[in-house]
Design an enzyme around this catalytic site. Structure first.
Site, short mmCIF file in Angstrom:
data_model
loop_
_atom_site.label_atom_id
_atom_site.label_comp_id
_atom_site.label_asym_id
_atom_site.label_seq_id
_atom_site.Cartn_x
_atom_site.Cartn_y
_atom_site.Cartn_z
N CYS A 131 0.85 -1.18 0.00
CA CYS A 131 0.00 0.00 0.00
C CYS A 131 0.89 1.24 0.00
O CYS A 131 1.94 1.27 0.61
CB CYS A 131 -0.94 0.10 1.18
SG CYS A 131 -2.04 -1.28 1.38
N ARG A 161 3.96 -0.46 -4.83
CA ARG A 161 3.70 -0.96 -3.48
C ARG A 161 2.38 -1.71 -3.38
O ARG A 161 2.12 -2.41 -2.40
CB ARG A 161 3.68 0.20 -2.49
CG ARG A 161 4.97 0.98 -2.43
CD ARG A 161 4.82 2.14 -1.49
NE ARG A 161 4.73 1.70 -0.11
CZ ARG A 161 5.75 1.53 0.71
NH1 ARG A 161 6.97 1.78 0.28
NH2 ARG A 161 5.58 1.13 1.94
N TRP A 221 -2.89 -2.73 -1.60
CA TRP A 221 -2.61 -4.16 -1.79
C TRP A 221 -3.42 -4.84 -0.70
O TRP A 221 -3.13 -4.72 0.48
CB TRP A 221 -1.13 -4.44 -1.61
CG TRP A 221 -0.72 -5.84 -1.93
CD1 TRP A 221 -0.34 -6.34 -3.13
CD2 TRP A 221 -0.65 -6.93 -1.00
NE1 TRP A 221 -0.04 -7.67 -3.02
CE2 TRP A 221 -0.22 -8.06 -1.72
CE3 TRP A 221 -0.91 -7.07 0.36
CZ2 TRP A 221 -0.05 -9.31 -1.15
CZ3 TRP A 221 -0.74 -8.31 0.94
CH2 TRP A 221 -0.31 -9.42 0.18
N ASN A 237 -1.98 2.13 5.84
CA ASN A 237 -1.15 1.03 5.40
C ASN A 237 -0.77 0.23 6.64
O ASN A 237 -0.31 0.81 7.61
CB ASN A 237 0.11 1.61 4.72
CG ASN A 237 1.07 0.53 4.27
OD1 ASN A 237 0.72 -0.64 4.24
ND2 ASN A 237 2.27 0.94 3.93
N GLY A 238 -0.99 -1.07 6.64
CA GLY A 238 -0.68 -1.89 7.82
C GLY A 238 -1.87 -2.76 8.15
O GLY A 238 -2.77 -2.94 7.35
N GLU A 290 17.13 -18.12 -7.60
CA GLU A 290 16.74 -16.76 -7.99
C GLU A 290 16.19 -16.75 -9.42
O GLU A 290 15.21 -16.06 -9.71
CB GLU A 290 17.96 -15.82 -7.84
CG GLU A 290 17.76 -14.39 -8.30
CD GLU A 290 16.66 -13.62 -7.58
OE1 GLU A 290 16.11 -14.11 -6.59
OE2 GLU A 290 16.32 -12.53 -8.05
N LYS A 302 12.42 -15.50 -10.41
CA LYS A 302 12.12 -14.45 -11.39
C LYS A 302 11.03 -14.92 -12.35
O LYS A 302 10.10 -14.20 -12.66
CB LYS A 302 13.36 -14.06 -12.22
CG LYS A 302 14.44 -13.25 -11.56
CD LYS A 302 14.04 -11.90 -11.09
CE LYS A 302 13.45 -11.92 -9.75
NZ LYS A 302 13.85 -11.50 -8.57
N GLU A 323 7.60 -15.19 -10.58
CA GLU A 323 7.04 -13.89 -10.20
C GLU A 323 6.37 -13.18 -11.36
O GLU A 323 5.30 -12.61 -11.20
CB GLU A 323 8.17 -12.96 -9.70
CG GLU A 323 8.62 -13.18 -8.29
CD GLU A 323 9.75 -12.23 -7.93
OE1 GLU A 323 10.77 -12.18 -8.65
OE2 GLU A 323 9.63 -11.53 -6.92
N HIS A 383 16.89 -36.84 -6.31
CA HIS A 383 16.09 -37.17 -5.13
C HIS A 383 14.65 -36.68 -5.27
O HIS A 383 14.02 -36.32 -4.28
CB HIS A 383 16.75 -36.58 -3.88
CG HIS A 383 18.13 -37.10 -3.66
ND1 HIS A 383 18.38 -38.38 -3.21
CD2 HIS A 383 19.34 -36.55 -3.91
CE1 HIS A 383 19.69 -38.58 -3.15
NE2 HIS A 383 20.30 -37.48 -3.58
N LYS A 388 6.12 -4.71 -4.10
CA LYS A 388 7.57 -4.51 -4.02
C LYS A 388 8.03 -4.50 -2.56
O LYS A 388 9.10 -4.98 -2.24
CB LYS A 388 7.90 -3.17 -4.67
CG LYS A 388 9.35 -2.81 -4.68
CD LYS A 388 9.99 -3.32 -5.92
CE LYS A 388 11.48 -3.19 -5.90
NZ LYS A 388 12.12 -4.40 -6.45
C1 G6P Z 1 8.96 -8.74 -2.05
C2 G6P Z 1 9.51 -8.33 -3.40
C3 G6P Z 1 10.78 -9.11 -3.70
C4 G6P Z 1 11.78 -8.93 -2.60
C5 G6P Z 1 11.20 -9.28 -1.23
C6 G6P Z 1 12.12 -8.82 -0.11
O1 G6P Z 1 8.52 -10.05 -2.11
O2 G6P Z 1 8.54 -8.54 -4.40
O3 G6P Z 1 11.32 -8.66 -4.92
O4 G6P Z 1 12.91 -9.72 -2.84
O5 G6P Z 1 9.95 -8.61 -1.04
O6 G6P Z 1 12.19 -7.42 -0.14
P1 G6P Z 1 13.35 -6.55 0.44
O7 G6P Z 1 12.95 -5.15 0.13
O8 G6P Z 1 13.38 -6.83 1.91
O9 G6P Z 1 14.60 -6.96 -0.22
#
Ligand code: G6P
Length: 610
Positions: free
Chosen positions: A2, A27, A74, A100-101, A483, A487, A490, A506, A605
């Site tokens: 948010c 956000r 969000w 927000n929260g 990672e 990606k 996501e 395994h 994000k």
């Molecule tokens: C969210 C984002 C990710 C990020 C993660 C941790 O899930 O979408 O891209 O890696 O948070 O965020 P930070 O800001 O703590 O690295």
């Protein structure tokens, strides 16, 4: 999670509010709204959807006024529709709030307020705040006191802004666990969840701390605690410029951020790499280096992509510094009873510096007397301010929801820390120089990989319709496999899993057939022969292999269906190169599938709720 904006001043508030929401859209982006005070009353526009939907609504129903607040949501409580969108009001249209929260005791408060005649319109926990403050005003408190008293009853977290129809001259902002920044203008002031909306308006900002309430007027900002103690806040200068938050001709922020990596990596190492001495200089750690050096154990904690960077930190620090390292998901760490104390140092990694679980893990570690270091990108973020010391990434604002340039900068900072500590404990000058020179060459190698993006775009076309992907890597490239898979998941919504290559036998091998492409990171390190055997095993089961290999490795071209080459580097730096094609592969597959790569569904994000 948010985004909140607010404006008070001499100009119409709408342009700043809409522009600010656009910059905070990363956000949260499921619903959006504005409340504007027109001098006598509050008017609200809100809708499901993104900022563009609010822009349309505001074109059709214009709002005017020099005081306003806005919100991009969000959803946590209640589905994303226009009723649940913020701002929320109480029984009357006297107050409008954006939040927000999470209000954890909202059920209890709702029952109490319902008994007093309050009727709730939405399914959100946030709406309770508007009713609570309104009830306090009905009982004779002025606005500021009504908010302060109300917040004392609330359990949970908030970044909050409130306007009231009796007060065309002020808004209130408050923070507990959700960031809130005040921007100081000339005869006008702003608030936002982070400083991005202020860029181009002001560079002077004040960060609210937890438990603080600000009364913001066009020519003044006063801050007190929710216990009613006045606080003198300092003003910080932000140095981000407009260019850094624009797409600069790229179709997506994600692509811009991938392409920026040669430069961001140079920025991360600038002035920090001492080639002659073969070590690193990190100003942020200088005064606290002893506690890291003499730690019995280091715990690195993080979430998401930052957690993958943490895994690489474990490998490097154990190999070259010789201190035992554990990597913990912050969300797990905070709720178990980890063994900490002054002989354990915690390193928290977070791009945003606001992730709720990472922040809570830091607080727990400090409660247990461990020193905590932060590795953050966002300057002045909560994690940066709550850690004992730390290192910034200097990667510039990362706006695409899927983290790319922050990851490579996090890994680079961990490399610098390793070099610094390693040179004091065990690495020779010659080895230090070799590592420093090789690290210095990485941005140029990244440029080479990026030049090859047409090939990756082509490969993406061939694989865009598959349903599952497997990613395999060994040693330093196992976290890269994780990672790379993250990606793809996501942004393209294709199911993907990362595994240590040897673990394939395994379980995952059971899944392999002609429909299951396997990305194998097969660079020339000391497990190369083993990974070639893994490729054979995949091929024997008709799996299609996309290999990431070192330039000049012709042997692999006979085994894999596709090969993407990256330059040679020291093994520990190879993730900085092997991750680049995987970022691009995910990006091109996602755009071919018409996915919104900058704002993937259900993601945010900055995850400021647990
Ligand atoms: C969210 C984002 C990710 C990020 C993660 C941790 O899930 O979408 O891209 O890696 O948070 O965020 P930070 O800001 O703590 O690295």
């Amino acid at each position: 999670m948010c985004g909140i904006v607010g404006y008070i001043g001499k100009n119409a508030s709408i342009p700043f509010l809409l522009n600010g929401l656009k910059r905070l859209e990363y956000r949260g982006y499921d619903s959006v709204g504005l409340a504007v005070h027109d001098g006598s009353k509050i008017q609200i526009n809100k809708t499901a959807g993104r900022i563009a939907a609010l822009q349309d609504l505001t074109n059709r129903h214009p709002l005017s006024g020099c005081l306003g607040i806005g919100h991009t949501r969000w959803a946590t409580h209640g589905e994303p529709n226009s009723i649940n969108a913020h701002p929320h009001t109480g029984n009357k249209n006297m107050l409008a709030i954006v939040h927000n929260g999470i209000i954890e005791n909202f059920d209890l408060l709702k029952k109490e307020l319902s008994a007093k005649g309050h009727t709730f319109k939405s399914d959100t926990d946030s709406e309770i705040l508007a009713h609570l403050f309104e009830e306090n005003m009905n009982n004779g408190f002025d606005l500021v006191e009504a908010v302060r008293q109300g917040l004392n009853l609330v359990k949970g977290t908030y970044g909050l802004a409130v306007i009231c129809d009796h007060h065309p001259d002020m808004f209130i902002a408050a923070r507990l666990g959700s960031p809130m920044v005040i921007g100081h203008g000339n005869g006008e002031n702003y608030i936002a969840s982070d400083a991005a909306p202020f860029i181009g308006y002001t560079k002077d900002v004040t960060y609210l701390d937890d438990g603080e309430i600000a009364v913001v007027k066009n020519d003044s900002v006063t801050v007190k605690t929710i216990d009613d103690q006045v606080v003198n806040k300092s003003i910080h200068i932000i140095d981000t410029d407009l260019k850094q938050i624009e797409k600069e001709g790229y179709s997506h922020y994600m692509l811009k951020e991938i392409m920026e990596q040669p430069q961001t990596l140079r920025n991360t190492t600038r002035g920090r790499l001492l080639l002659e001495e073969g070590t690193a200089k990190l100003g942020g750690l200088e005064n606290d280096i002893e506690s890291l050096l003499y730690s019995r154990r280091i715990i690195i904690t993080a979430c998401g992509t930052s957690w993958h960077a943490a895994l690489l930190g474990e490998y490097m620090l154990e190999e070259l510094v010789g201190i035992p390292v554990e990597v913990e998901y912050a969300s797990e760490f905070r709720y178990r009873n980890p063994i900490l104390g002054d002989d354990t140092t915690v390193i928290a990694i977070s791009q945003s510096g606001e992730t709720a679980d990472t922040l809570a893990a830091i607080r727990e570690a400090r409660r247990k007397r461990s020193k905590v270091f932060g590795i953050c990108n966002v300057v002045g973020s909560s994690i940066a301010r709550e850690t004992d010391a730390g290192v910034y990434l200097h990667a510039g604002p990362e706006i695409g929801v899927a983290s790319t340039k922050a990851f490579t900068s996090q890994v680079t900072v961990l490399t610098l820390i390793t070099l610094l500590l390693g040179r004091i404990r065990s690495i020779s000058t010659a080895q230090g120089r070799d590592l420093a020179q090789n690290l210095q060459a990485i941005p140029q190698h990244v440029e080479t990989v990026l030049k090859n993006r047409k090939q990756i775009e082509q490969i993406a076309k061939e694989f865009q319709n598959v349903k599952n992907f497997l990613y395999l890597g060994r040693g330093y490239n196992f976290p890269v496999a994780l990672e790379g898979a993250l990606k793809l998941k996501e942004i393209s919504y294709i199911h993907a899993e990362g595994y240590p290559a040897a673990e394939m036998k395994h379980g995952p091998i059971a899944l392999i057939d002609e429909n299951m492409p396997v990305v194998v990171i097969a660079i020339k390190d000391n497990t190369y022969d083993k990974i070639i055997s893994n490729i054979e095993e995949v091929k024997a089961r008709k799996g299609r292999v996309i290999a990431i290999a070192n330039e000049g490795d012709t042997e692999i071209a006979n085994k894999a269906d596709k090969v993407i080459y990256v330059p040679h580097s020291r093994e520990m730096f190879s993730p900085l190169l092997t991750i680049i094609p995987l970022q691009l592969l995910a990006y091109y597959i996602a755009i071919n599938r018409n996915c919104d790569v900058d704002q993937p569904r259900n993601l945010a994000k900055s995850v400021t709720v647990e």
